[in-house]
Design an enzyme around this catalytic site. Sequence first.
Site, mmCIF file in Angstrom:
data_model
loop_
_atom_site.group_PDB
_atom_site.id
_atom_site.type_symbol
_atom_site.label_atom_id
_atom_site.label_comp_id
_atom_site.label_asym_id
_atom_site.label_seq_id
_atom_site.Cartn_x
_atom_site.Cartn_y
_atom_site.Cartn_z
ATOM 1 N N TRP A 199 0.577 -1.426 0.081
ATOM 2 C CA TRP A 199 0.077 -0.059 -0.052
ATOM 3 C C TRP A 199 0.973 1.166 0.054
ATOM 4 O O TRP A 199 0.656 2.263 -0.800
ATOM 5 C CB TRP A 199 -0.913 0.015 1.129
ATOM 6 C CG TRP A 199 -1.952 -1.151 1.241
ATOM 7 C CD1 TRP A 199 -1.940 -2.254 2.076
ATOM 8 C CD2 TRP A 199 -2.796 -1.570 0.015
ATOM 9 N NE1 TRP A 199 -2.887 -3.252 1.448
ATOM 10 C CE2 TRP A 199 -3.429 -2.837 0.232
ATOM 11 C CE3 TRP A 199 -3.271 -1.097 -1.248
ATOM 12 C CZ2 TRP A 199 -4.438 -3.232 -0.302
ATOM 13 C CZ3 TRP A 199 -4.198 -1.517 -1.839
ATOM 14 C CH2 TRP A 199 -4.972 -2.711 -1.499
ATOM 15 N N ASP A 256 -1.897 6.913 5.973
ATOM 16 C CA ASP A 256 -3.006 5.930 5.830
ATOM 17 C C ASP A 256 -3.041 5.071 7.027
ATOM 18 O O ASP A 256 -2.430 4.297 7.425
ATOM 19 C CB ASP A 256 -2.307 4.978 4.752
ATOM 20 C CG ASP A 256 -3.397 3.926 4.210
ATOM 21 O OD1 ASP A 256 -4.470 3.788 4.904
ATOM 22 O OD2 ASP A 256 -3.022 3.255 3.213
ATOM 23 N N LYS A 264 -12.989 -1.780 7.366
ATOM 24 C CA LYS A 264 -12.433 -2.698 8.489
ATOM 25 C C LYS A 264 -12.664 -2.067 9.691
ATOM 26 O O LYS A 264 -13.911 -2.827 10.075
ATOM 27 C CB LYS A 264 -10.858 -2.472 8.303
ATOM 28 C CG LYS A 264 -10.426 -2.871 6.963
ATOM 29 C CD LYS A 264 -8.851 -2.622 6.773
ATOM 30 C CE LYS A 264 -8.435 -2.454 5.146
ATOM 31 N NZ LYS A 264 -8.575 -3.686 4.551
HETATM 32 N N1 PMP Z 1 -4.294 1.056 2.628
HETATM 33 C C1 PMP Z 1 -4.258 0.074 3.421
HETATM 34 C C2 PMP Z 1 -3.191 0.131 4.514
HETATM 35 C C3 PMP Z 1 -5.256 -1.068 3.142
HETATM 36 O O1 PMP Z 1 -5.155 -2.205 3.977
HETATM 37 C C4 PMP Z 1 -5.806 -0.908 1.955
HETATM 38 C C5 PMP Z 1 -6.802 -2.169 1.401
HETATM 39 N N2 PMP Z 1 -6.894 -3.379 2.310
HETATM 40 C C6 PMP Z 1 -6.075 0.121 1.104
HETATM 41 C C7 PMP Z 1 -5.025 1.266 1.365
HETATM 42 C C8 PMP Z 1 -6.556 0.268 -0.064
HETATM 43 O O2 PMP Z 1 -7.928 0.507 0.205
HETATM 44 P P1 PMP Z 1 -9.122 0.526 -0.809
HETATM 45 O O3 PMP Z 1 -9.459 -0.958 -1.421
HETATM 46 O O4 PMP Z 1 -10.342 1.201 0.118
HETATM 47 O O5 PMP Z 1 -8.895 1.491 -2.013
#
Ligand code: PMP
Length: 357
Positions: A102, A169, A193
Amino acid sequence: MILIHNFNAGPSILPEEVYQQASRAILNLNETGVSLLSIGHRTPEFVSILEEARSLVRELMELDDEHEVLFLHGGASMQFMQVPANLLAKHGVAAIADTGVWSTKAIREAEVFGKVEVVCSSKDTNYNYIPKDFAVPNDAAYLHITTNNTIYGTQWKEIPDTGLPLVADMSSDILSRKINFNRFALIYAGAQKNIGAAGVTLVVVNRRILGKIKRKIPTLLDYRNHIREQSLLSTPPVFAVYVAMLTLRWLKNNGGVAEMEKRNREKAAMLYKAIDEMPLFRAHVAAEDRSDMNVCFSMADKQLEPKFLQYCTENDIYGIAGHRLAGAFRASLYNALPRESVEHLIKVMKAFSAQFG
Ligand code: PMP
């Protein structure tokens, strides 16, 4: 009543009462005779839902007056680009900590808008620790960290203090532990989450960080427009906002963030202890960086892994397979996961060890 023990990493388990209330609202919102899915987003009914969600975030995060609360579309992934679009000038520098996939996505998107300096990385060991003691360029516009790394099971236990505006994030550990949220210039988190259903992203932004760069920002990307329109710049994801509001209410009624932190710590400690004690299982993350949200583990004998996965399914355990990039297992222990589910998982691991160990 627990039917299935749901350890999914996201979308993840929500409180039972949230499922009940959201179901009722789809049929008939607050005895209005109208479905939640079919009310106007500018009606007093929906505006009061949005306002309650916003004020619950403010209260639970103990935000000061400089911080604005937004509910946006596009997932956390959209923020990988919306953040630099607003904060990173063409010749500016974003300092980003690389603690997993991420983070690397945040790096790639920021590079579209300006320069990126990757200030530290744990890629060398497949991201199984949190880097410490790194330097940042003091002219950087901000430092971006991923407070919890969902795929690898690592978590920043100490938030770095570098003097730079902090962007985080927090998708997978928002509202799970007491942090001084006012220290952050910007926080974002996909809802699916700890906040609610997929489809809405929480952004908390300090107004003072905005408007510092000259770039023309498309209307829907500019946080200032969302602040002005109070998250009603386009039709908001009505259902996801409602579920977020219900989940935030539940969180408040269950002791708030401090109580969640206590419960989460206990659940995680219990599971890591069991893993460390059973020769069949192992956790790979350095002890001090282990996430309280995503407990990643594997088996000493790789060949037993499919068997254990099958055993879990037979024993009402759902969502325990590791991320496709990490493999093995991951038990996600978000706020709404009851302690009984962790106890059940440990019991199942012990029974499996007795049979196959
Ligand atoms: N950042 C983190 C730490 C994540 O765990 C996730 C998805 N599991 C995301 C970003 C991406 O999120 P999204 O699918 O809502 O775009």
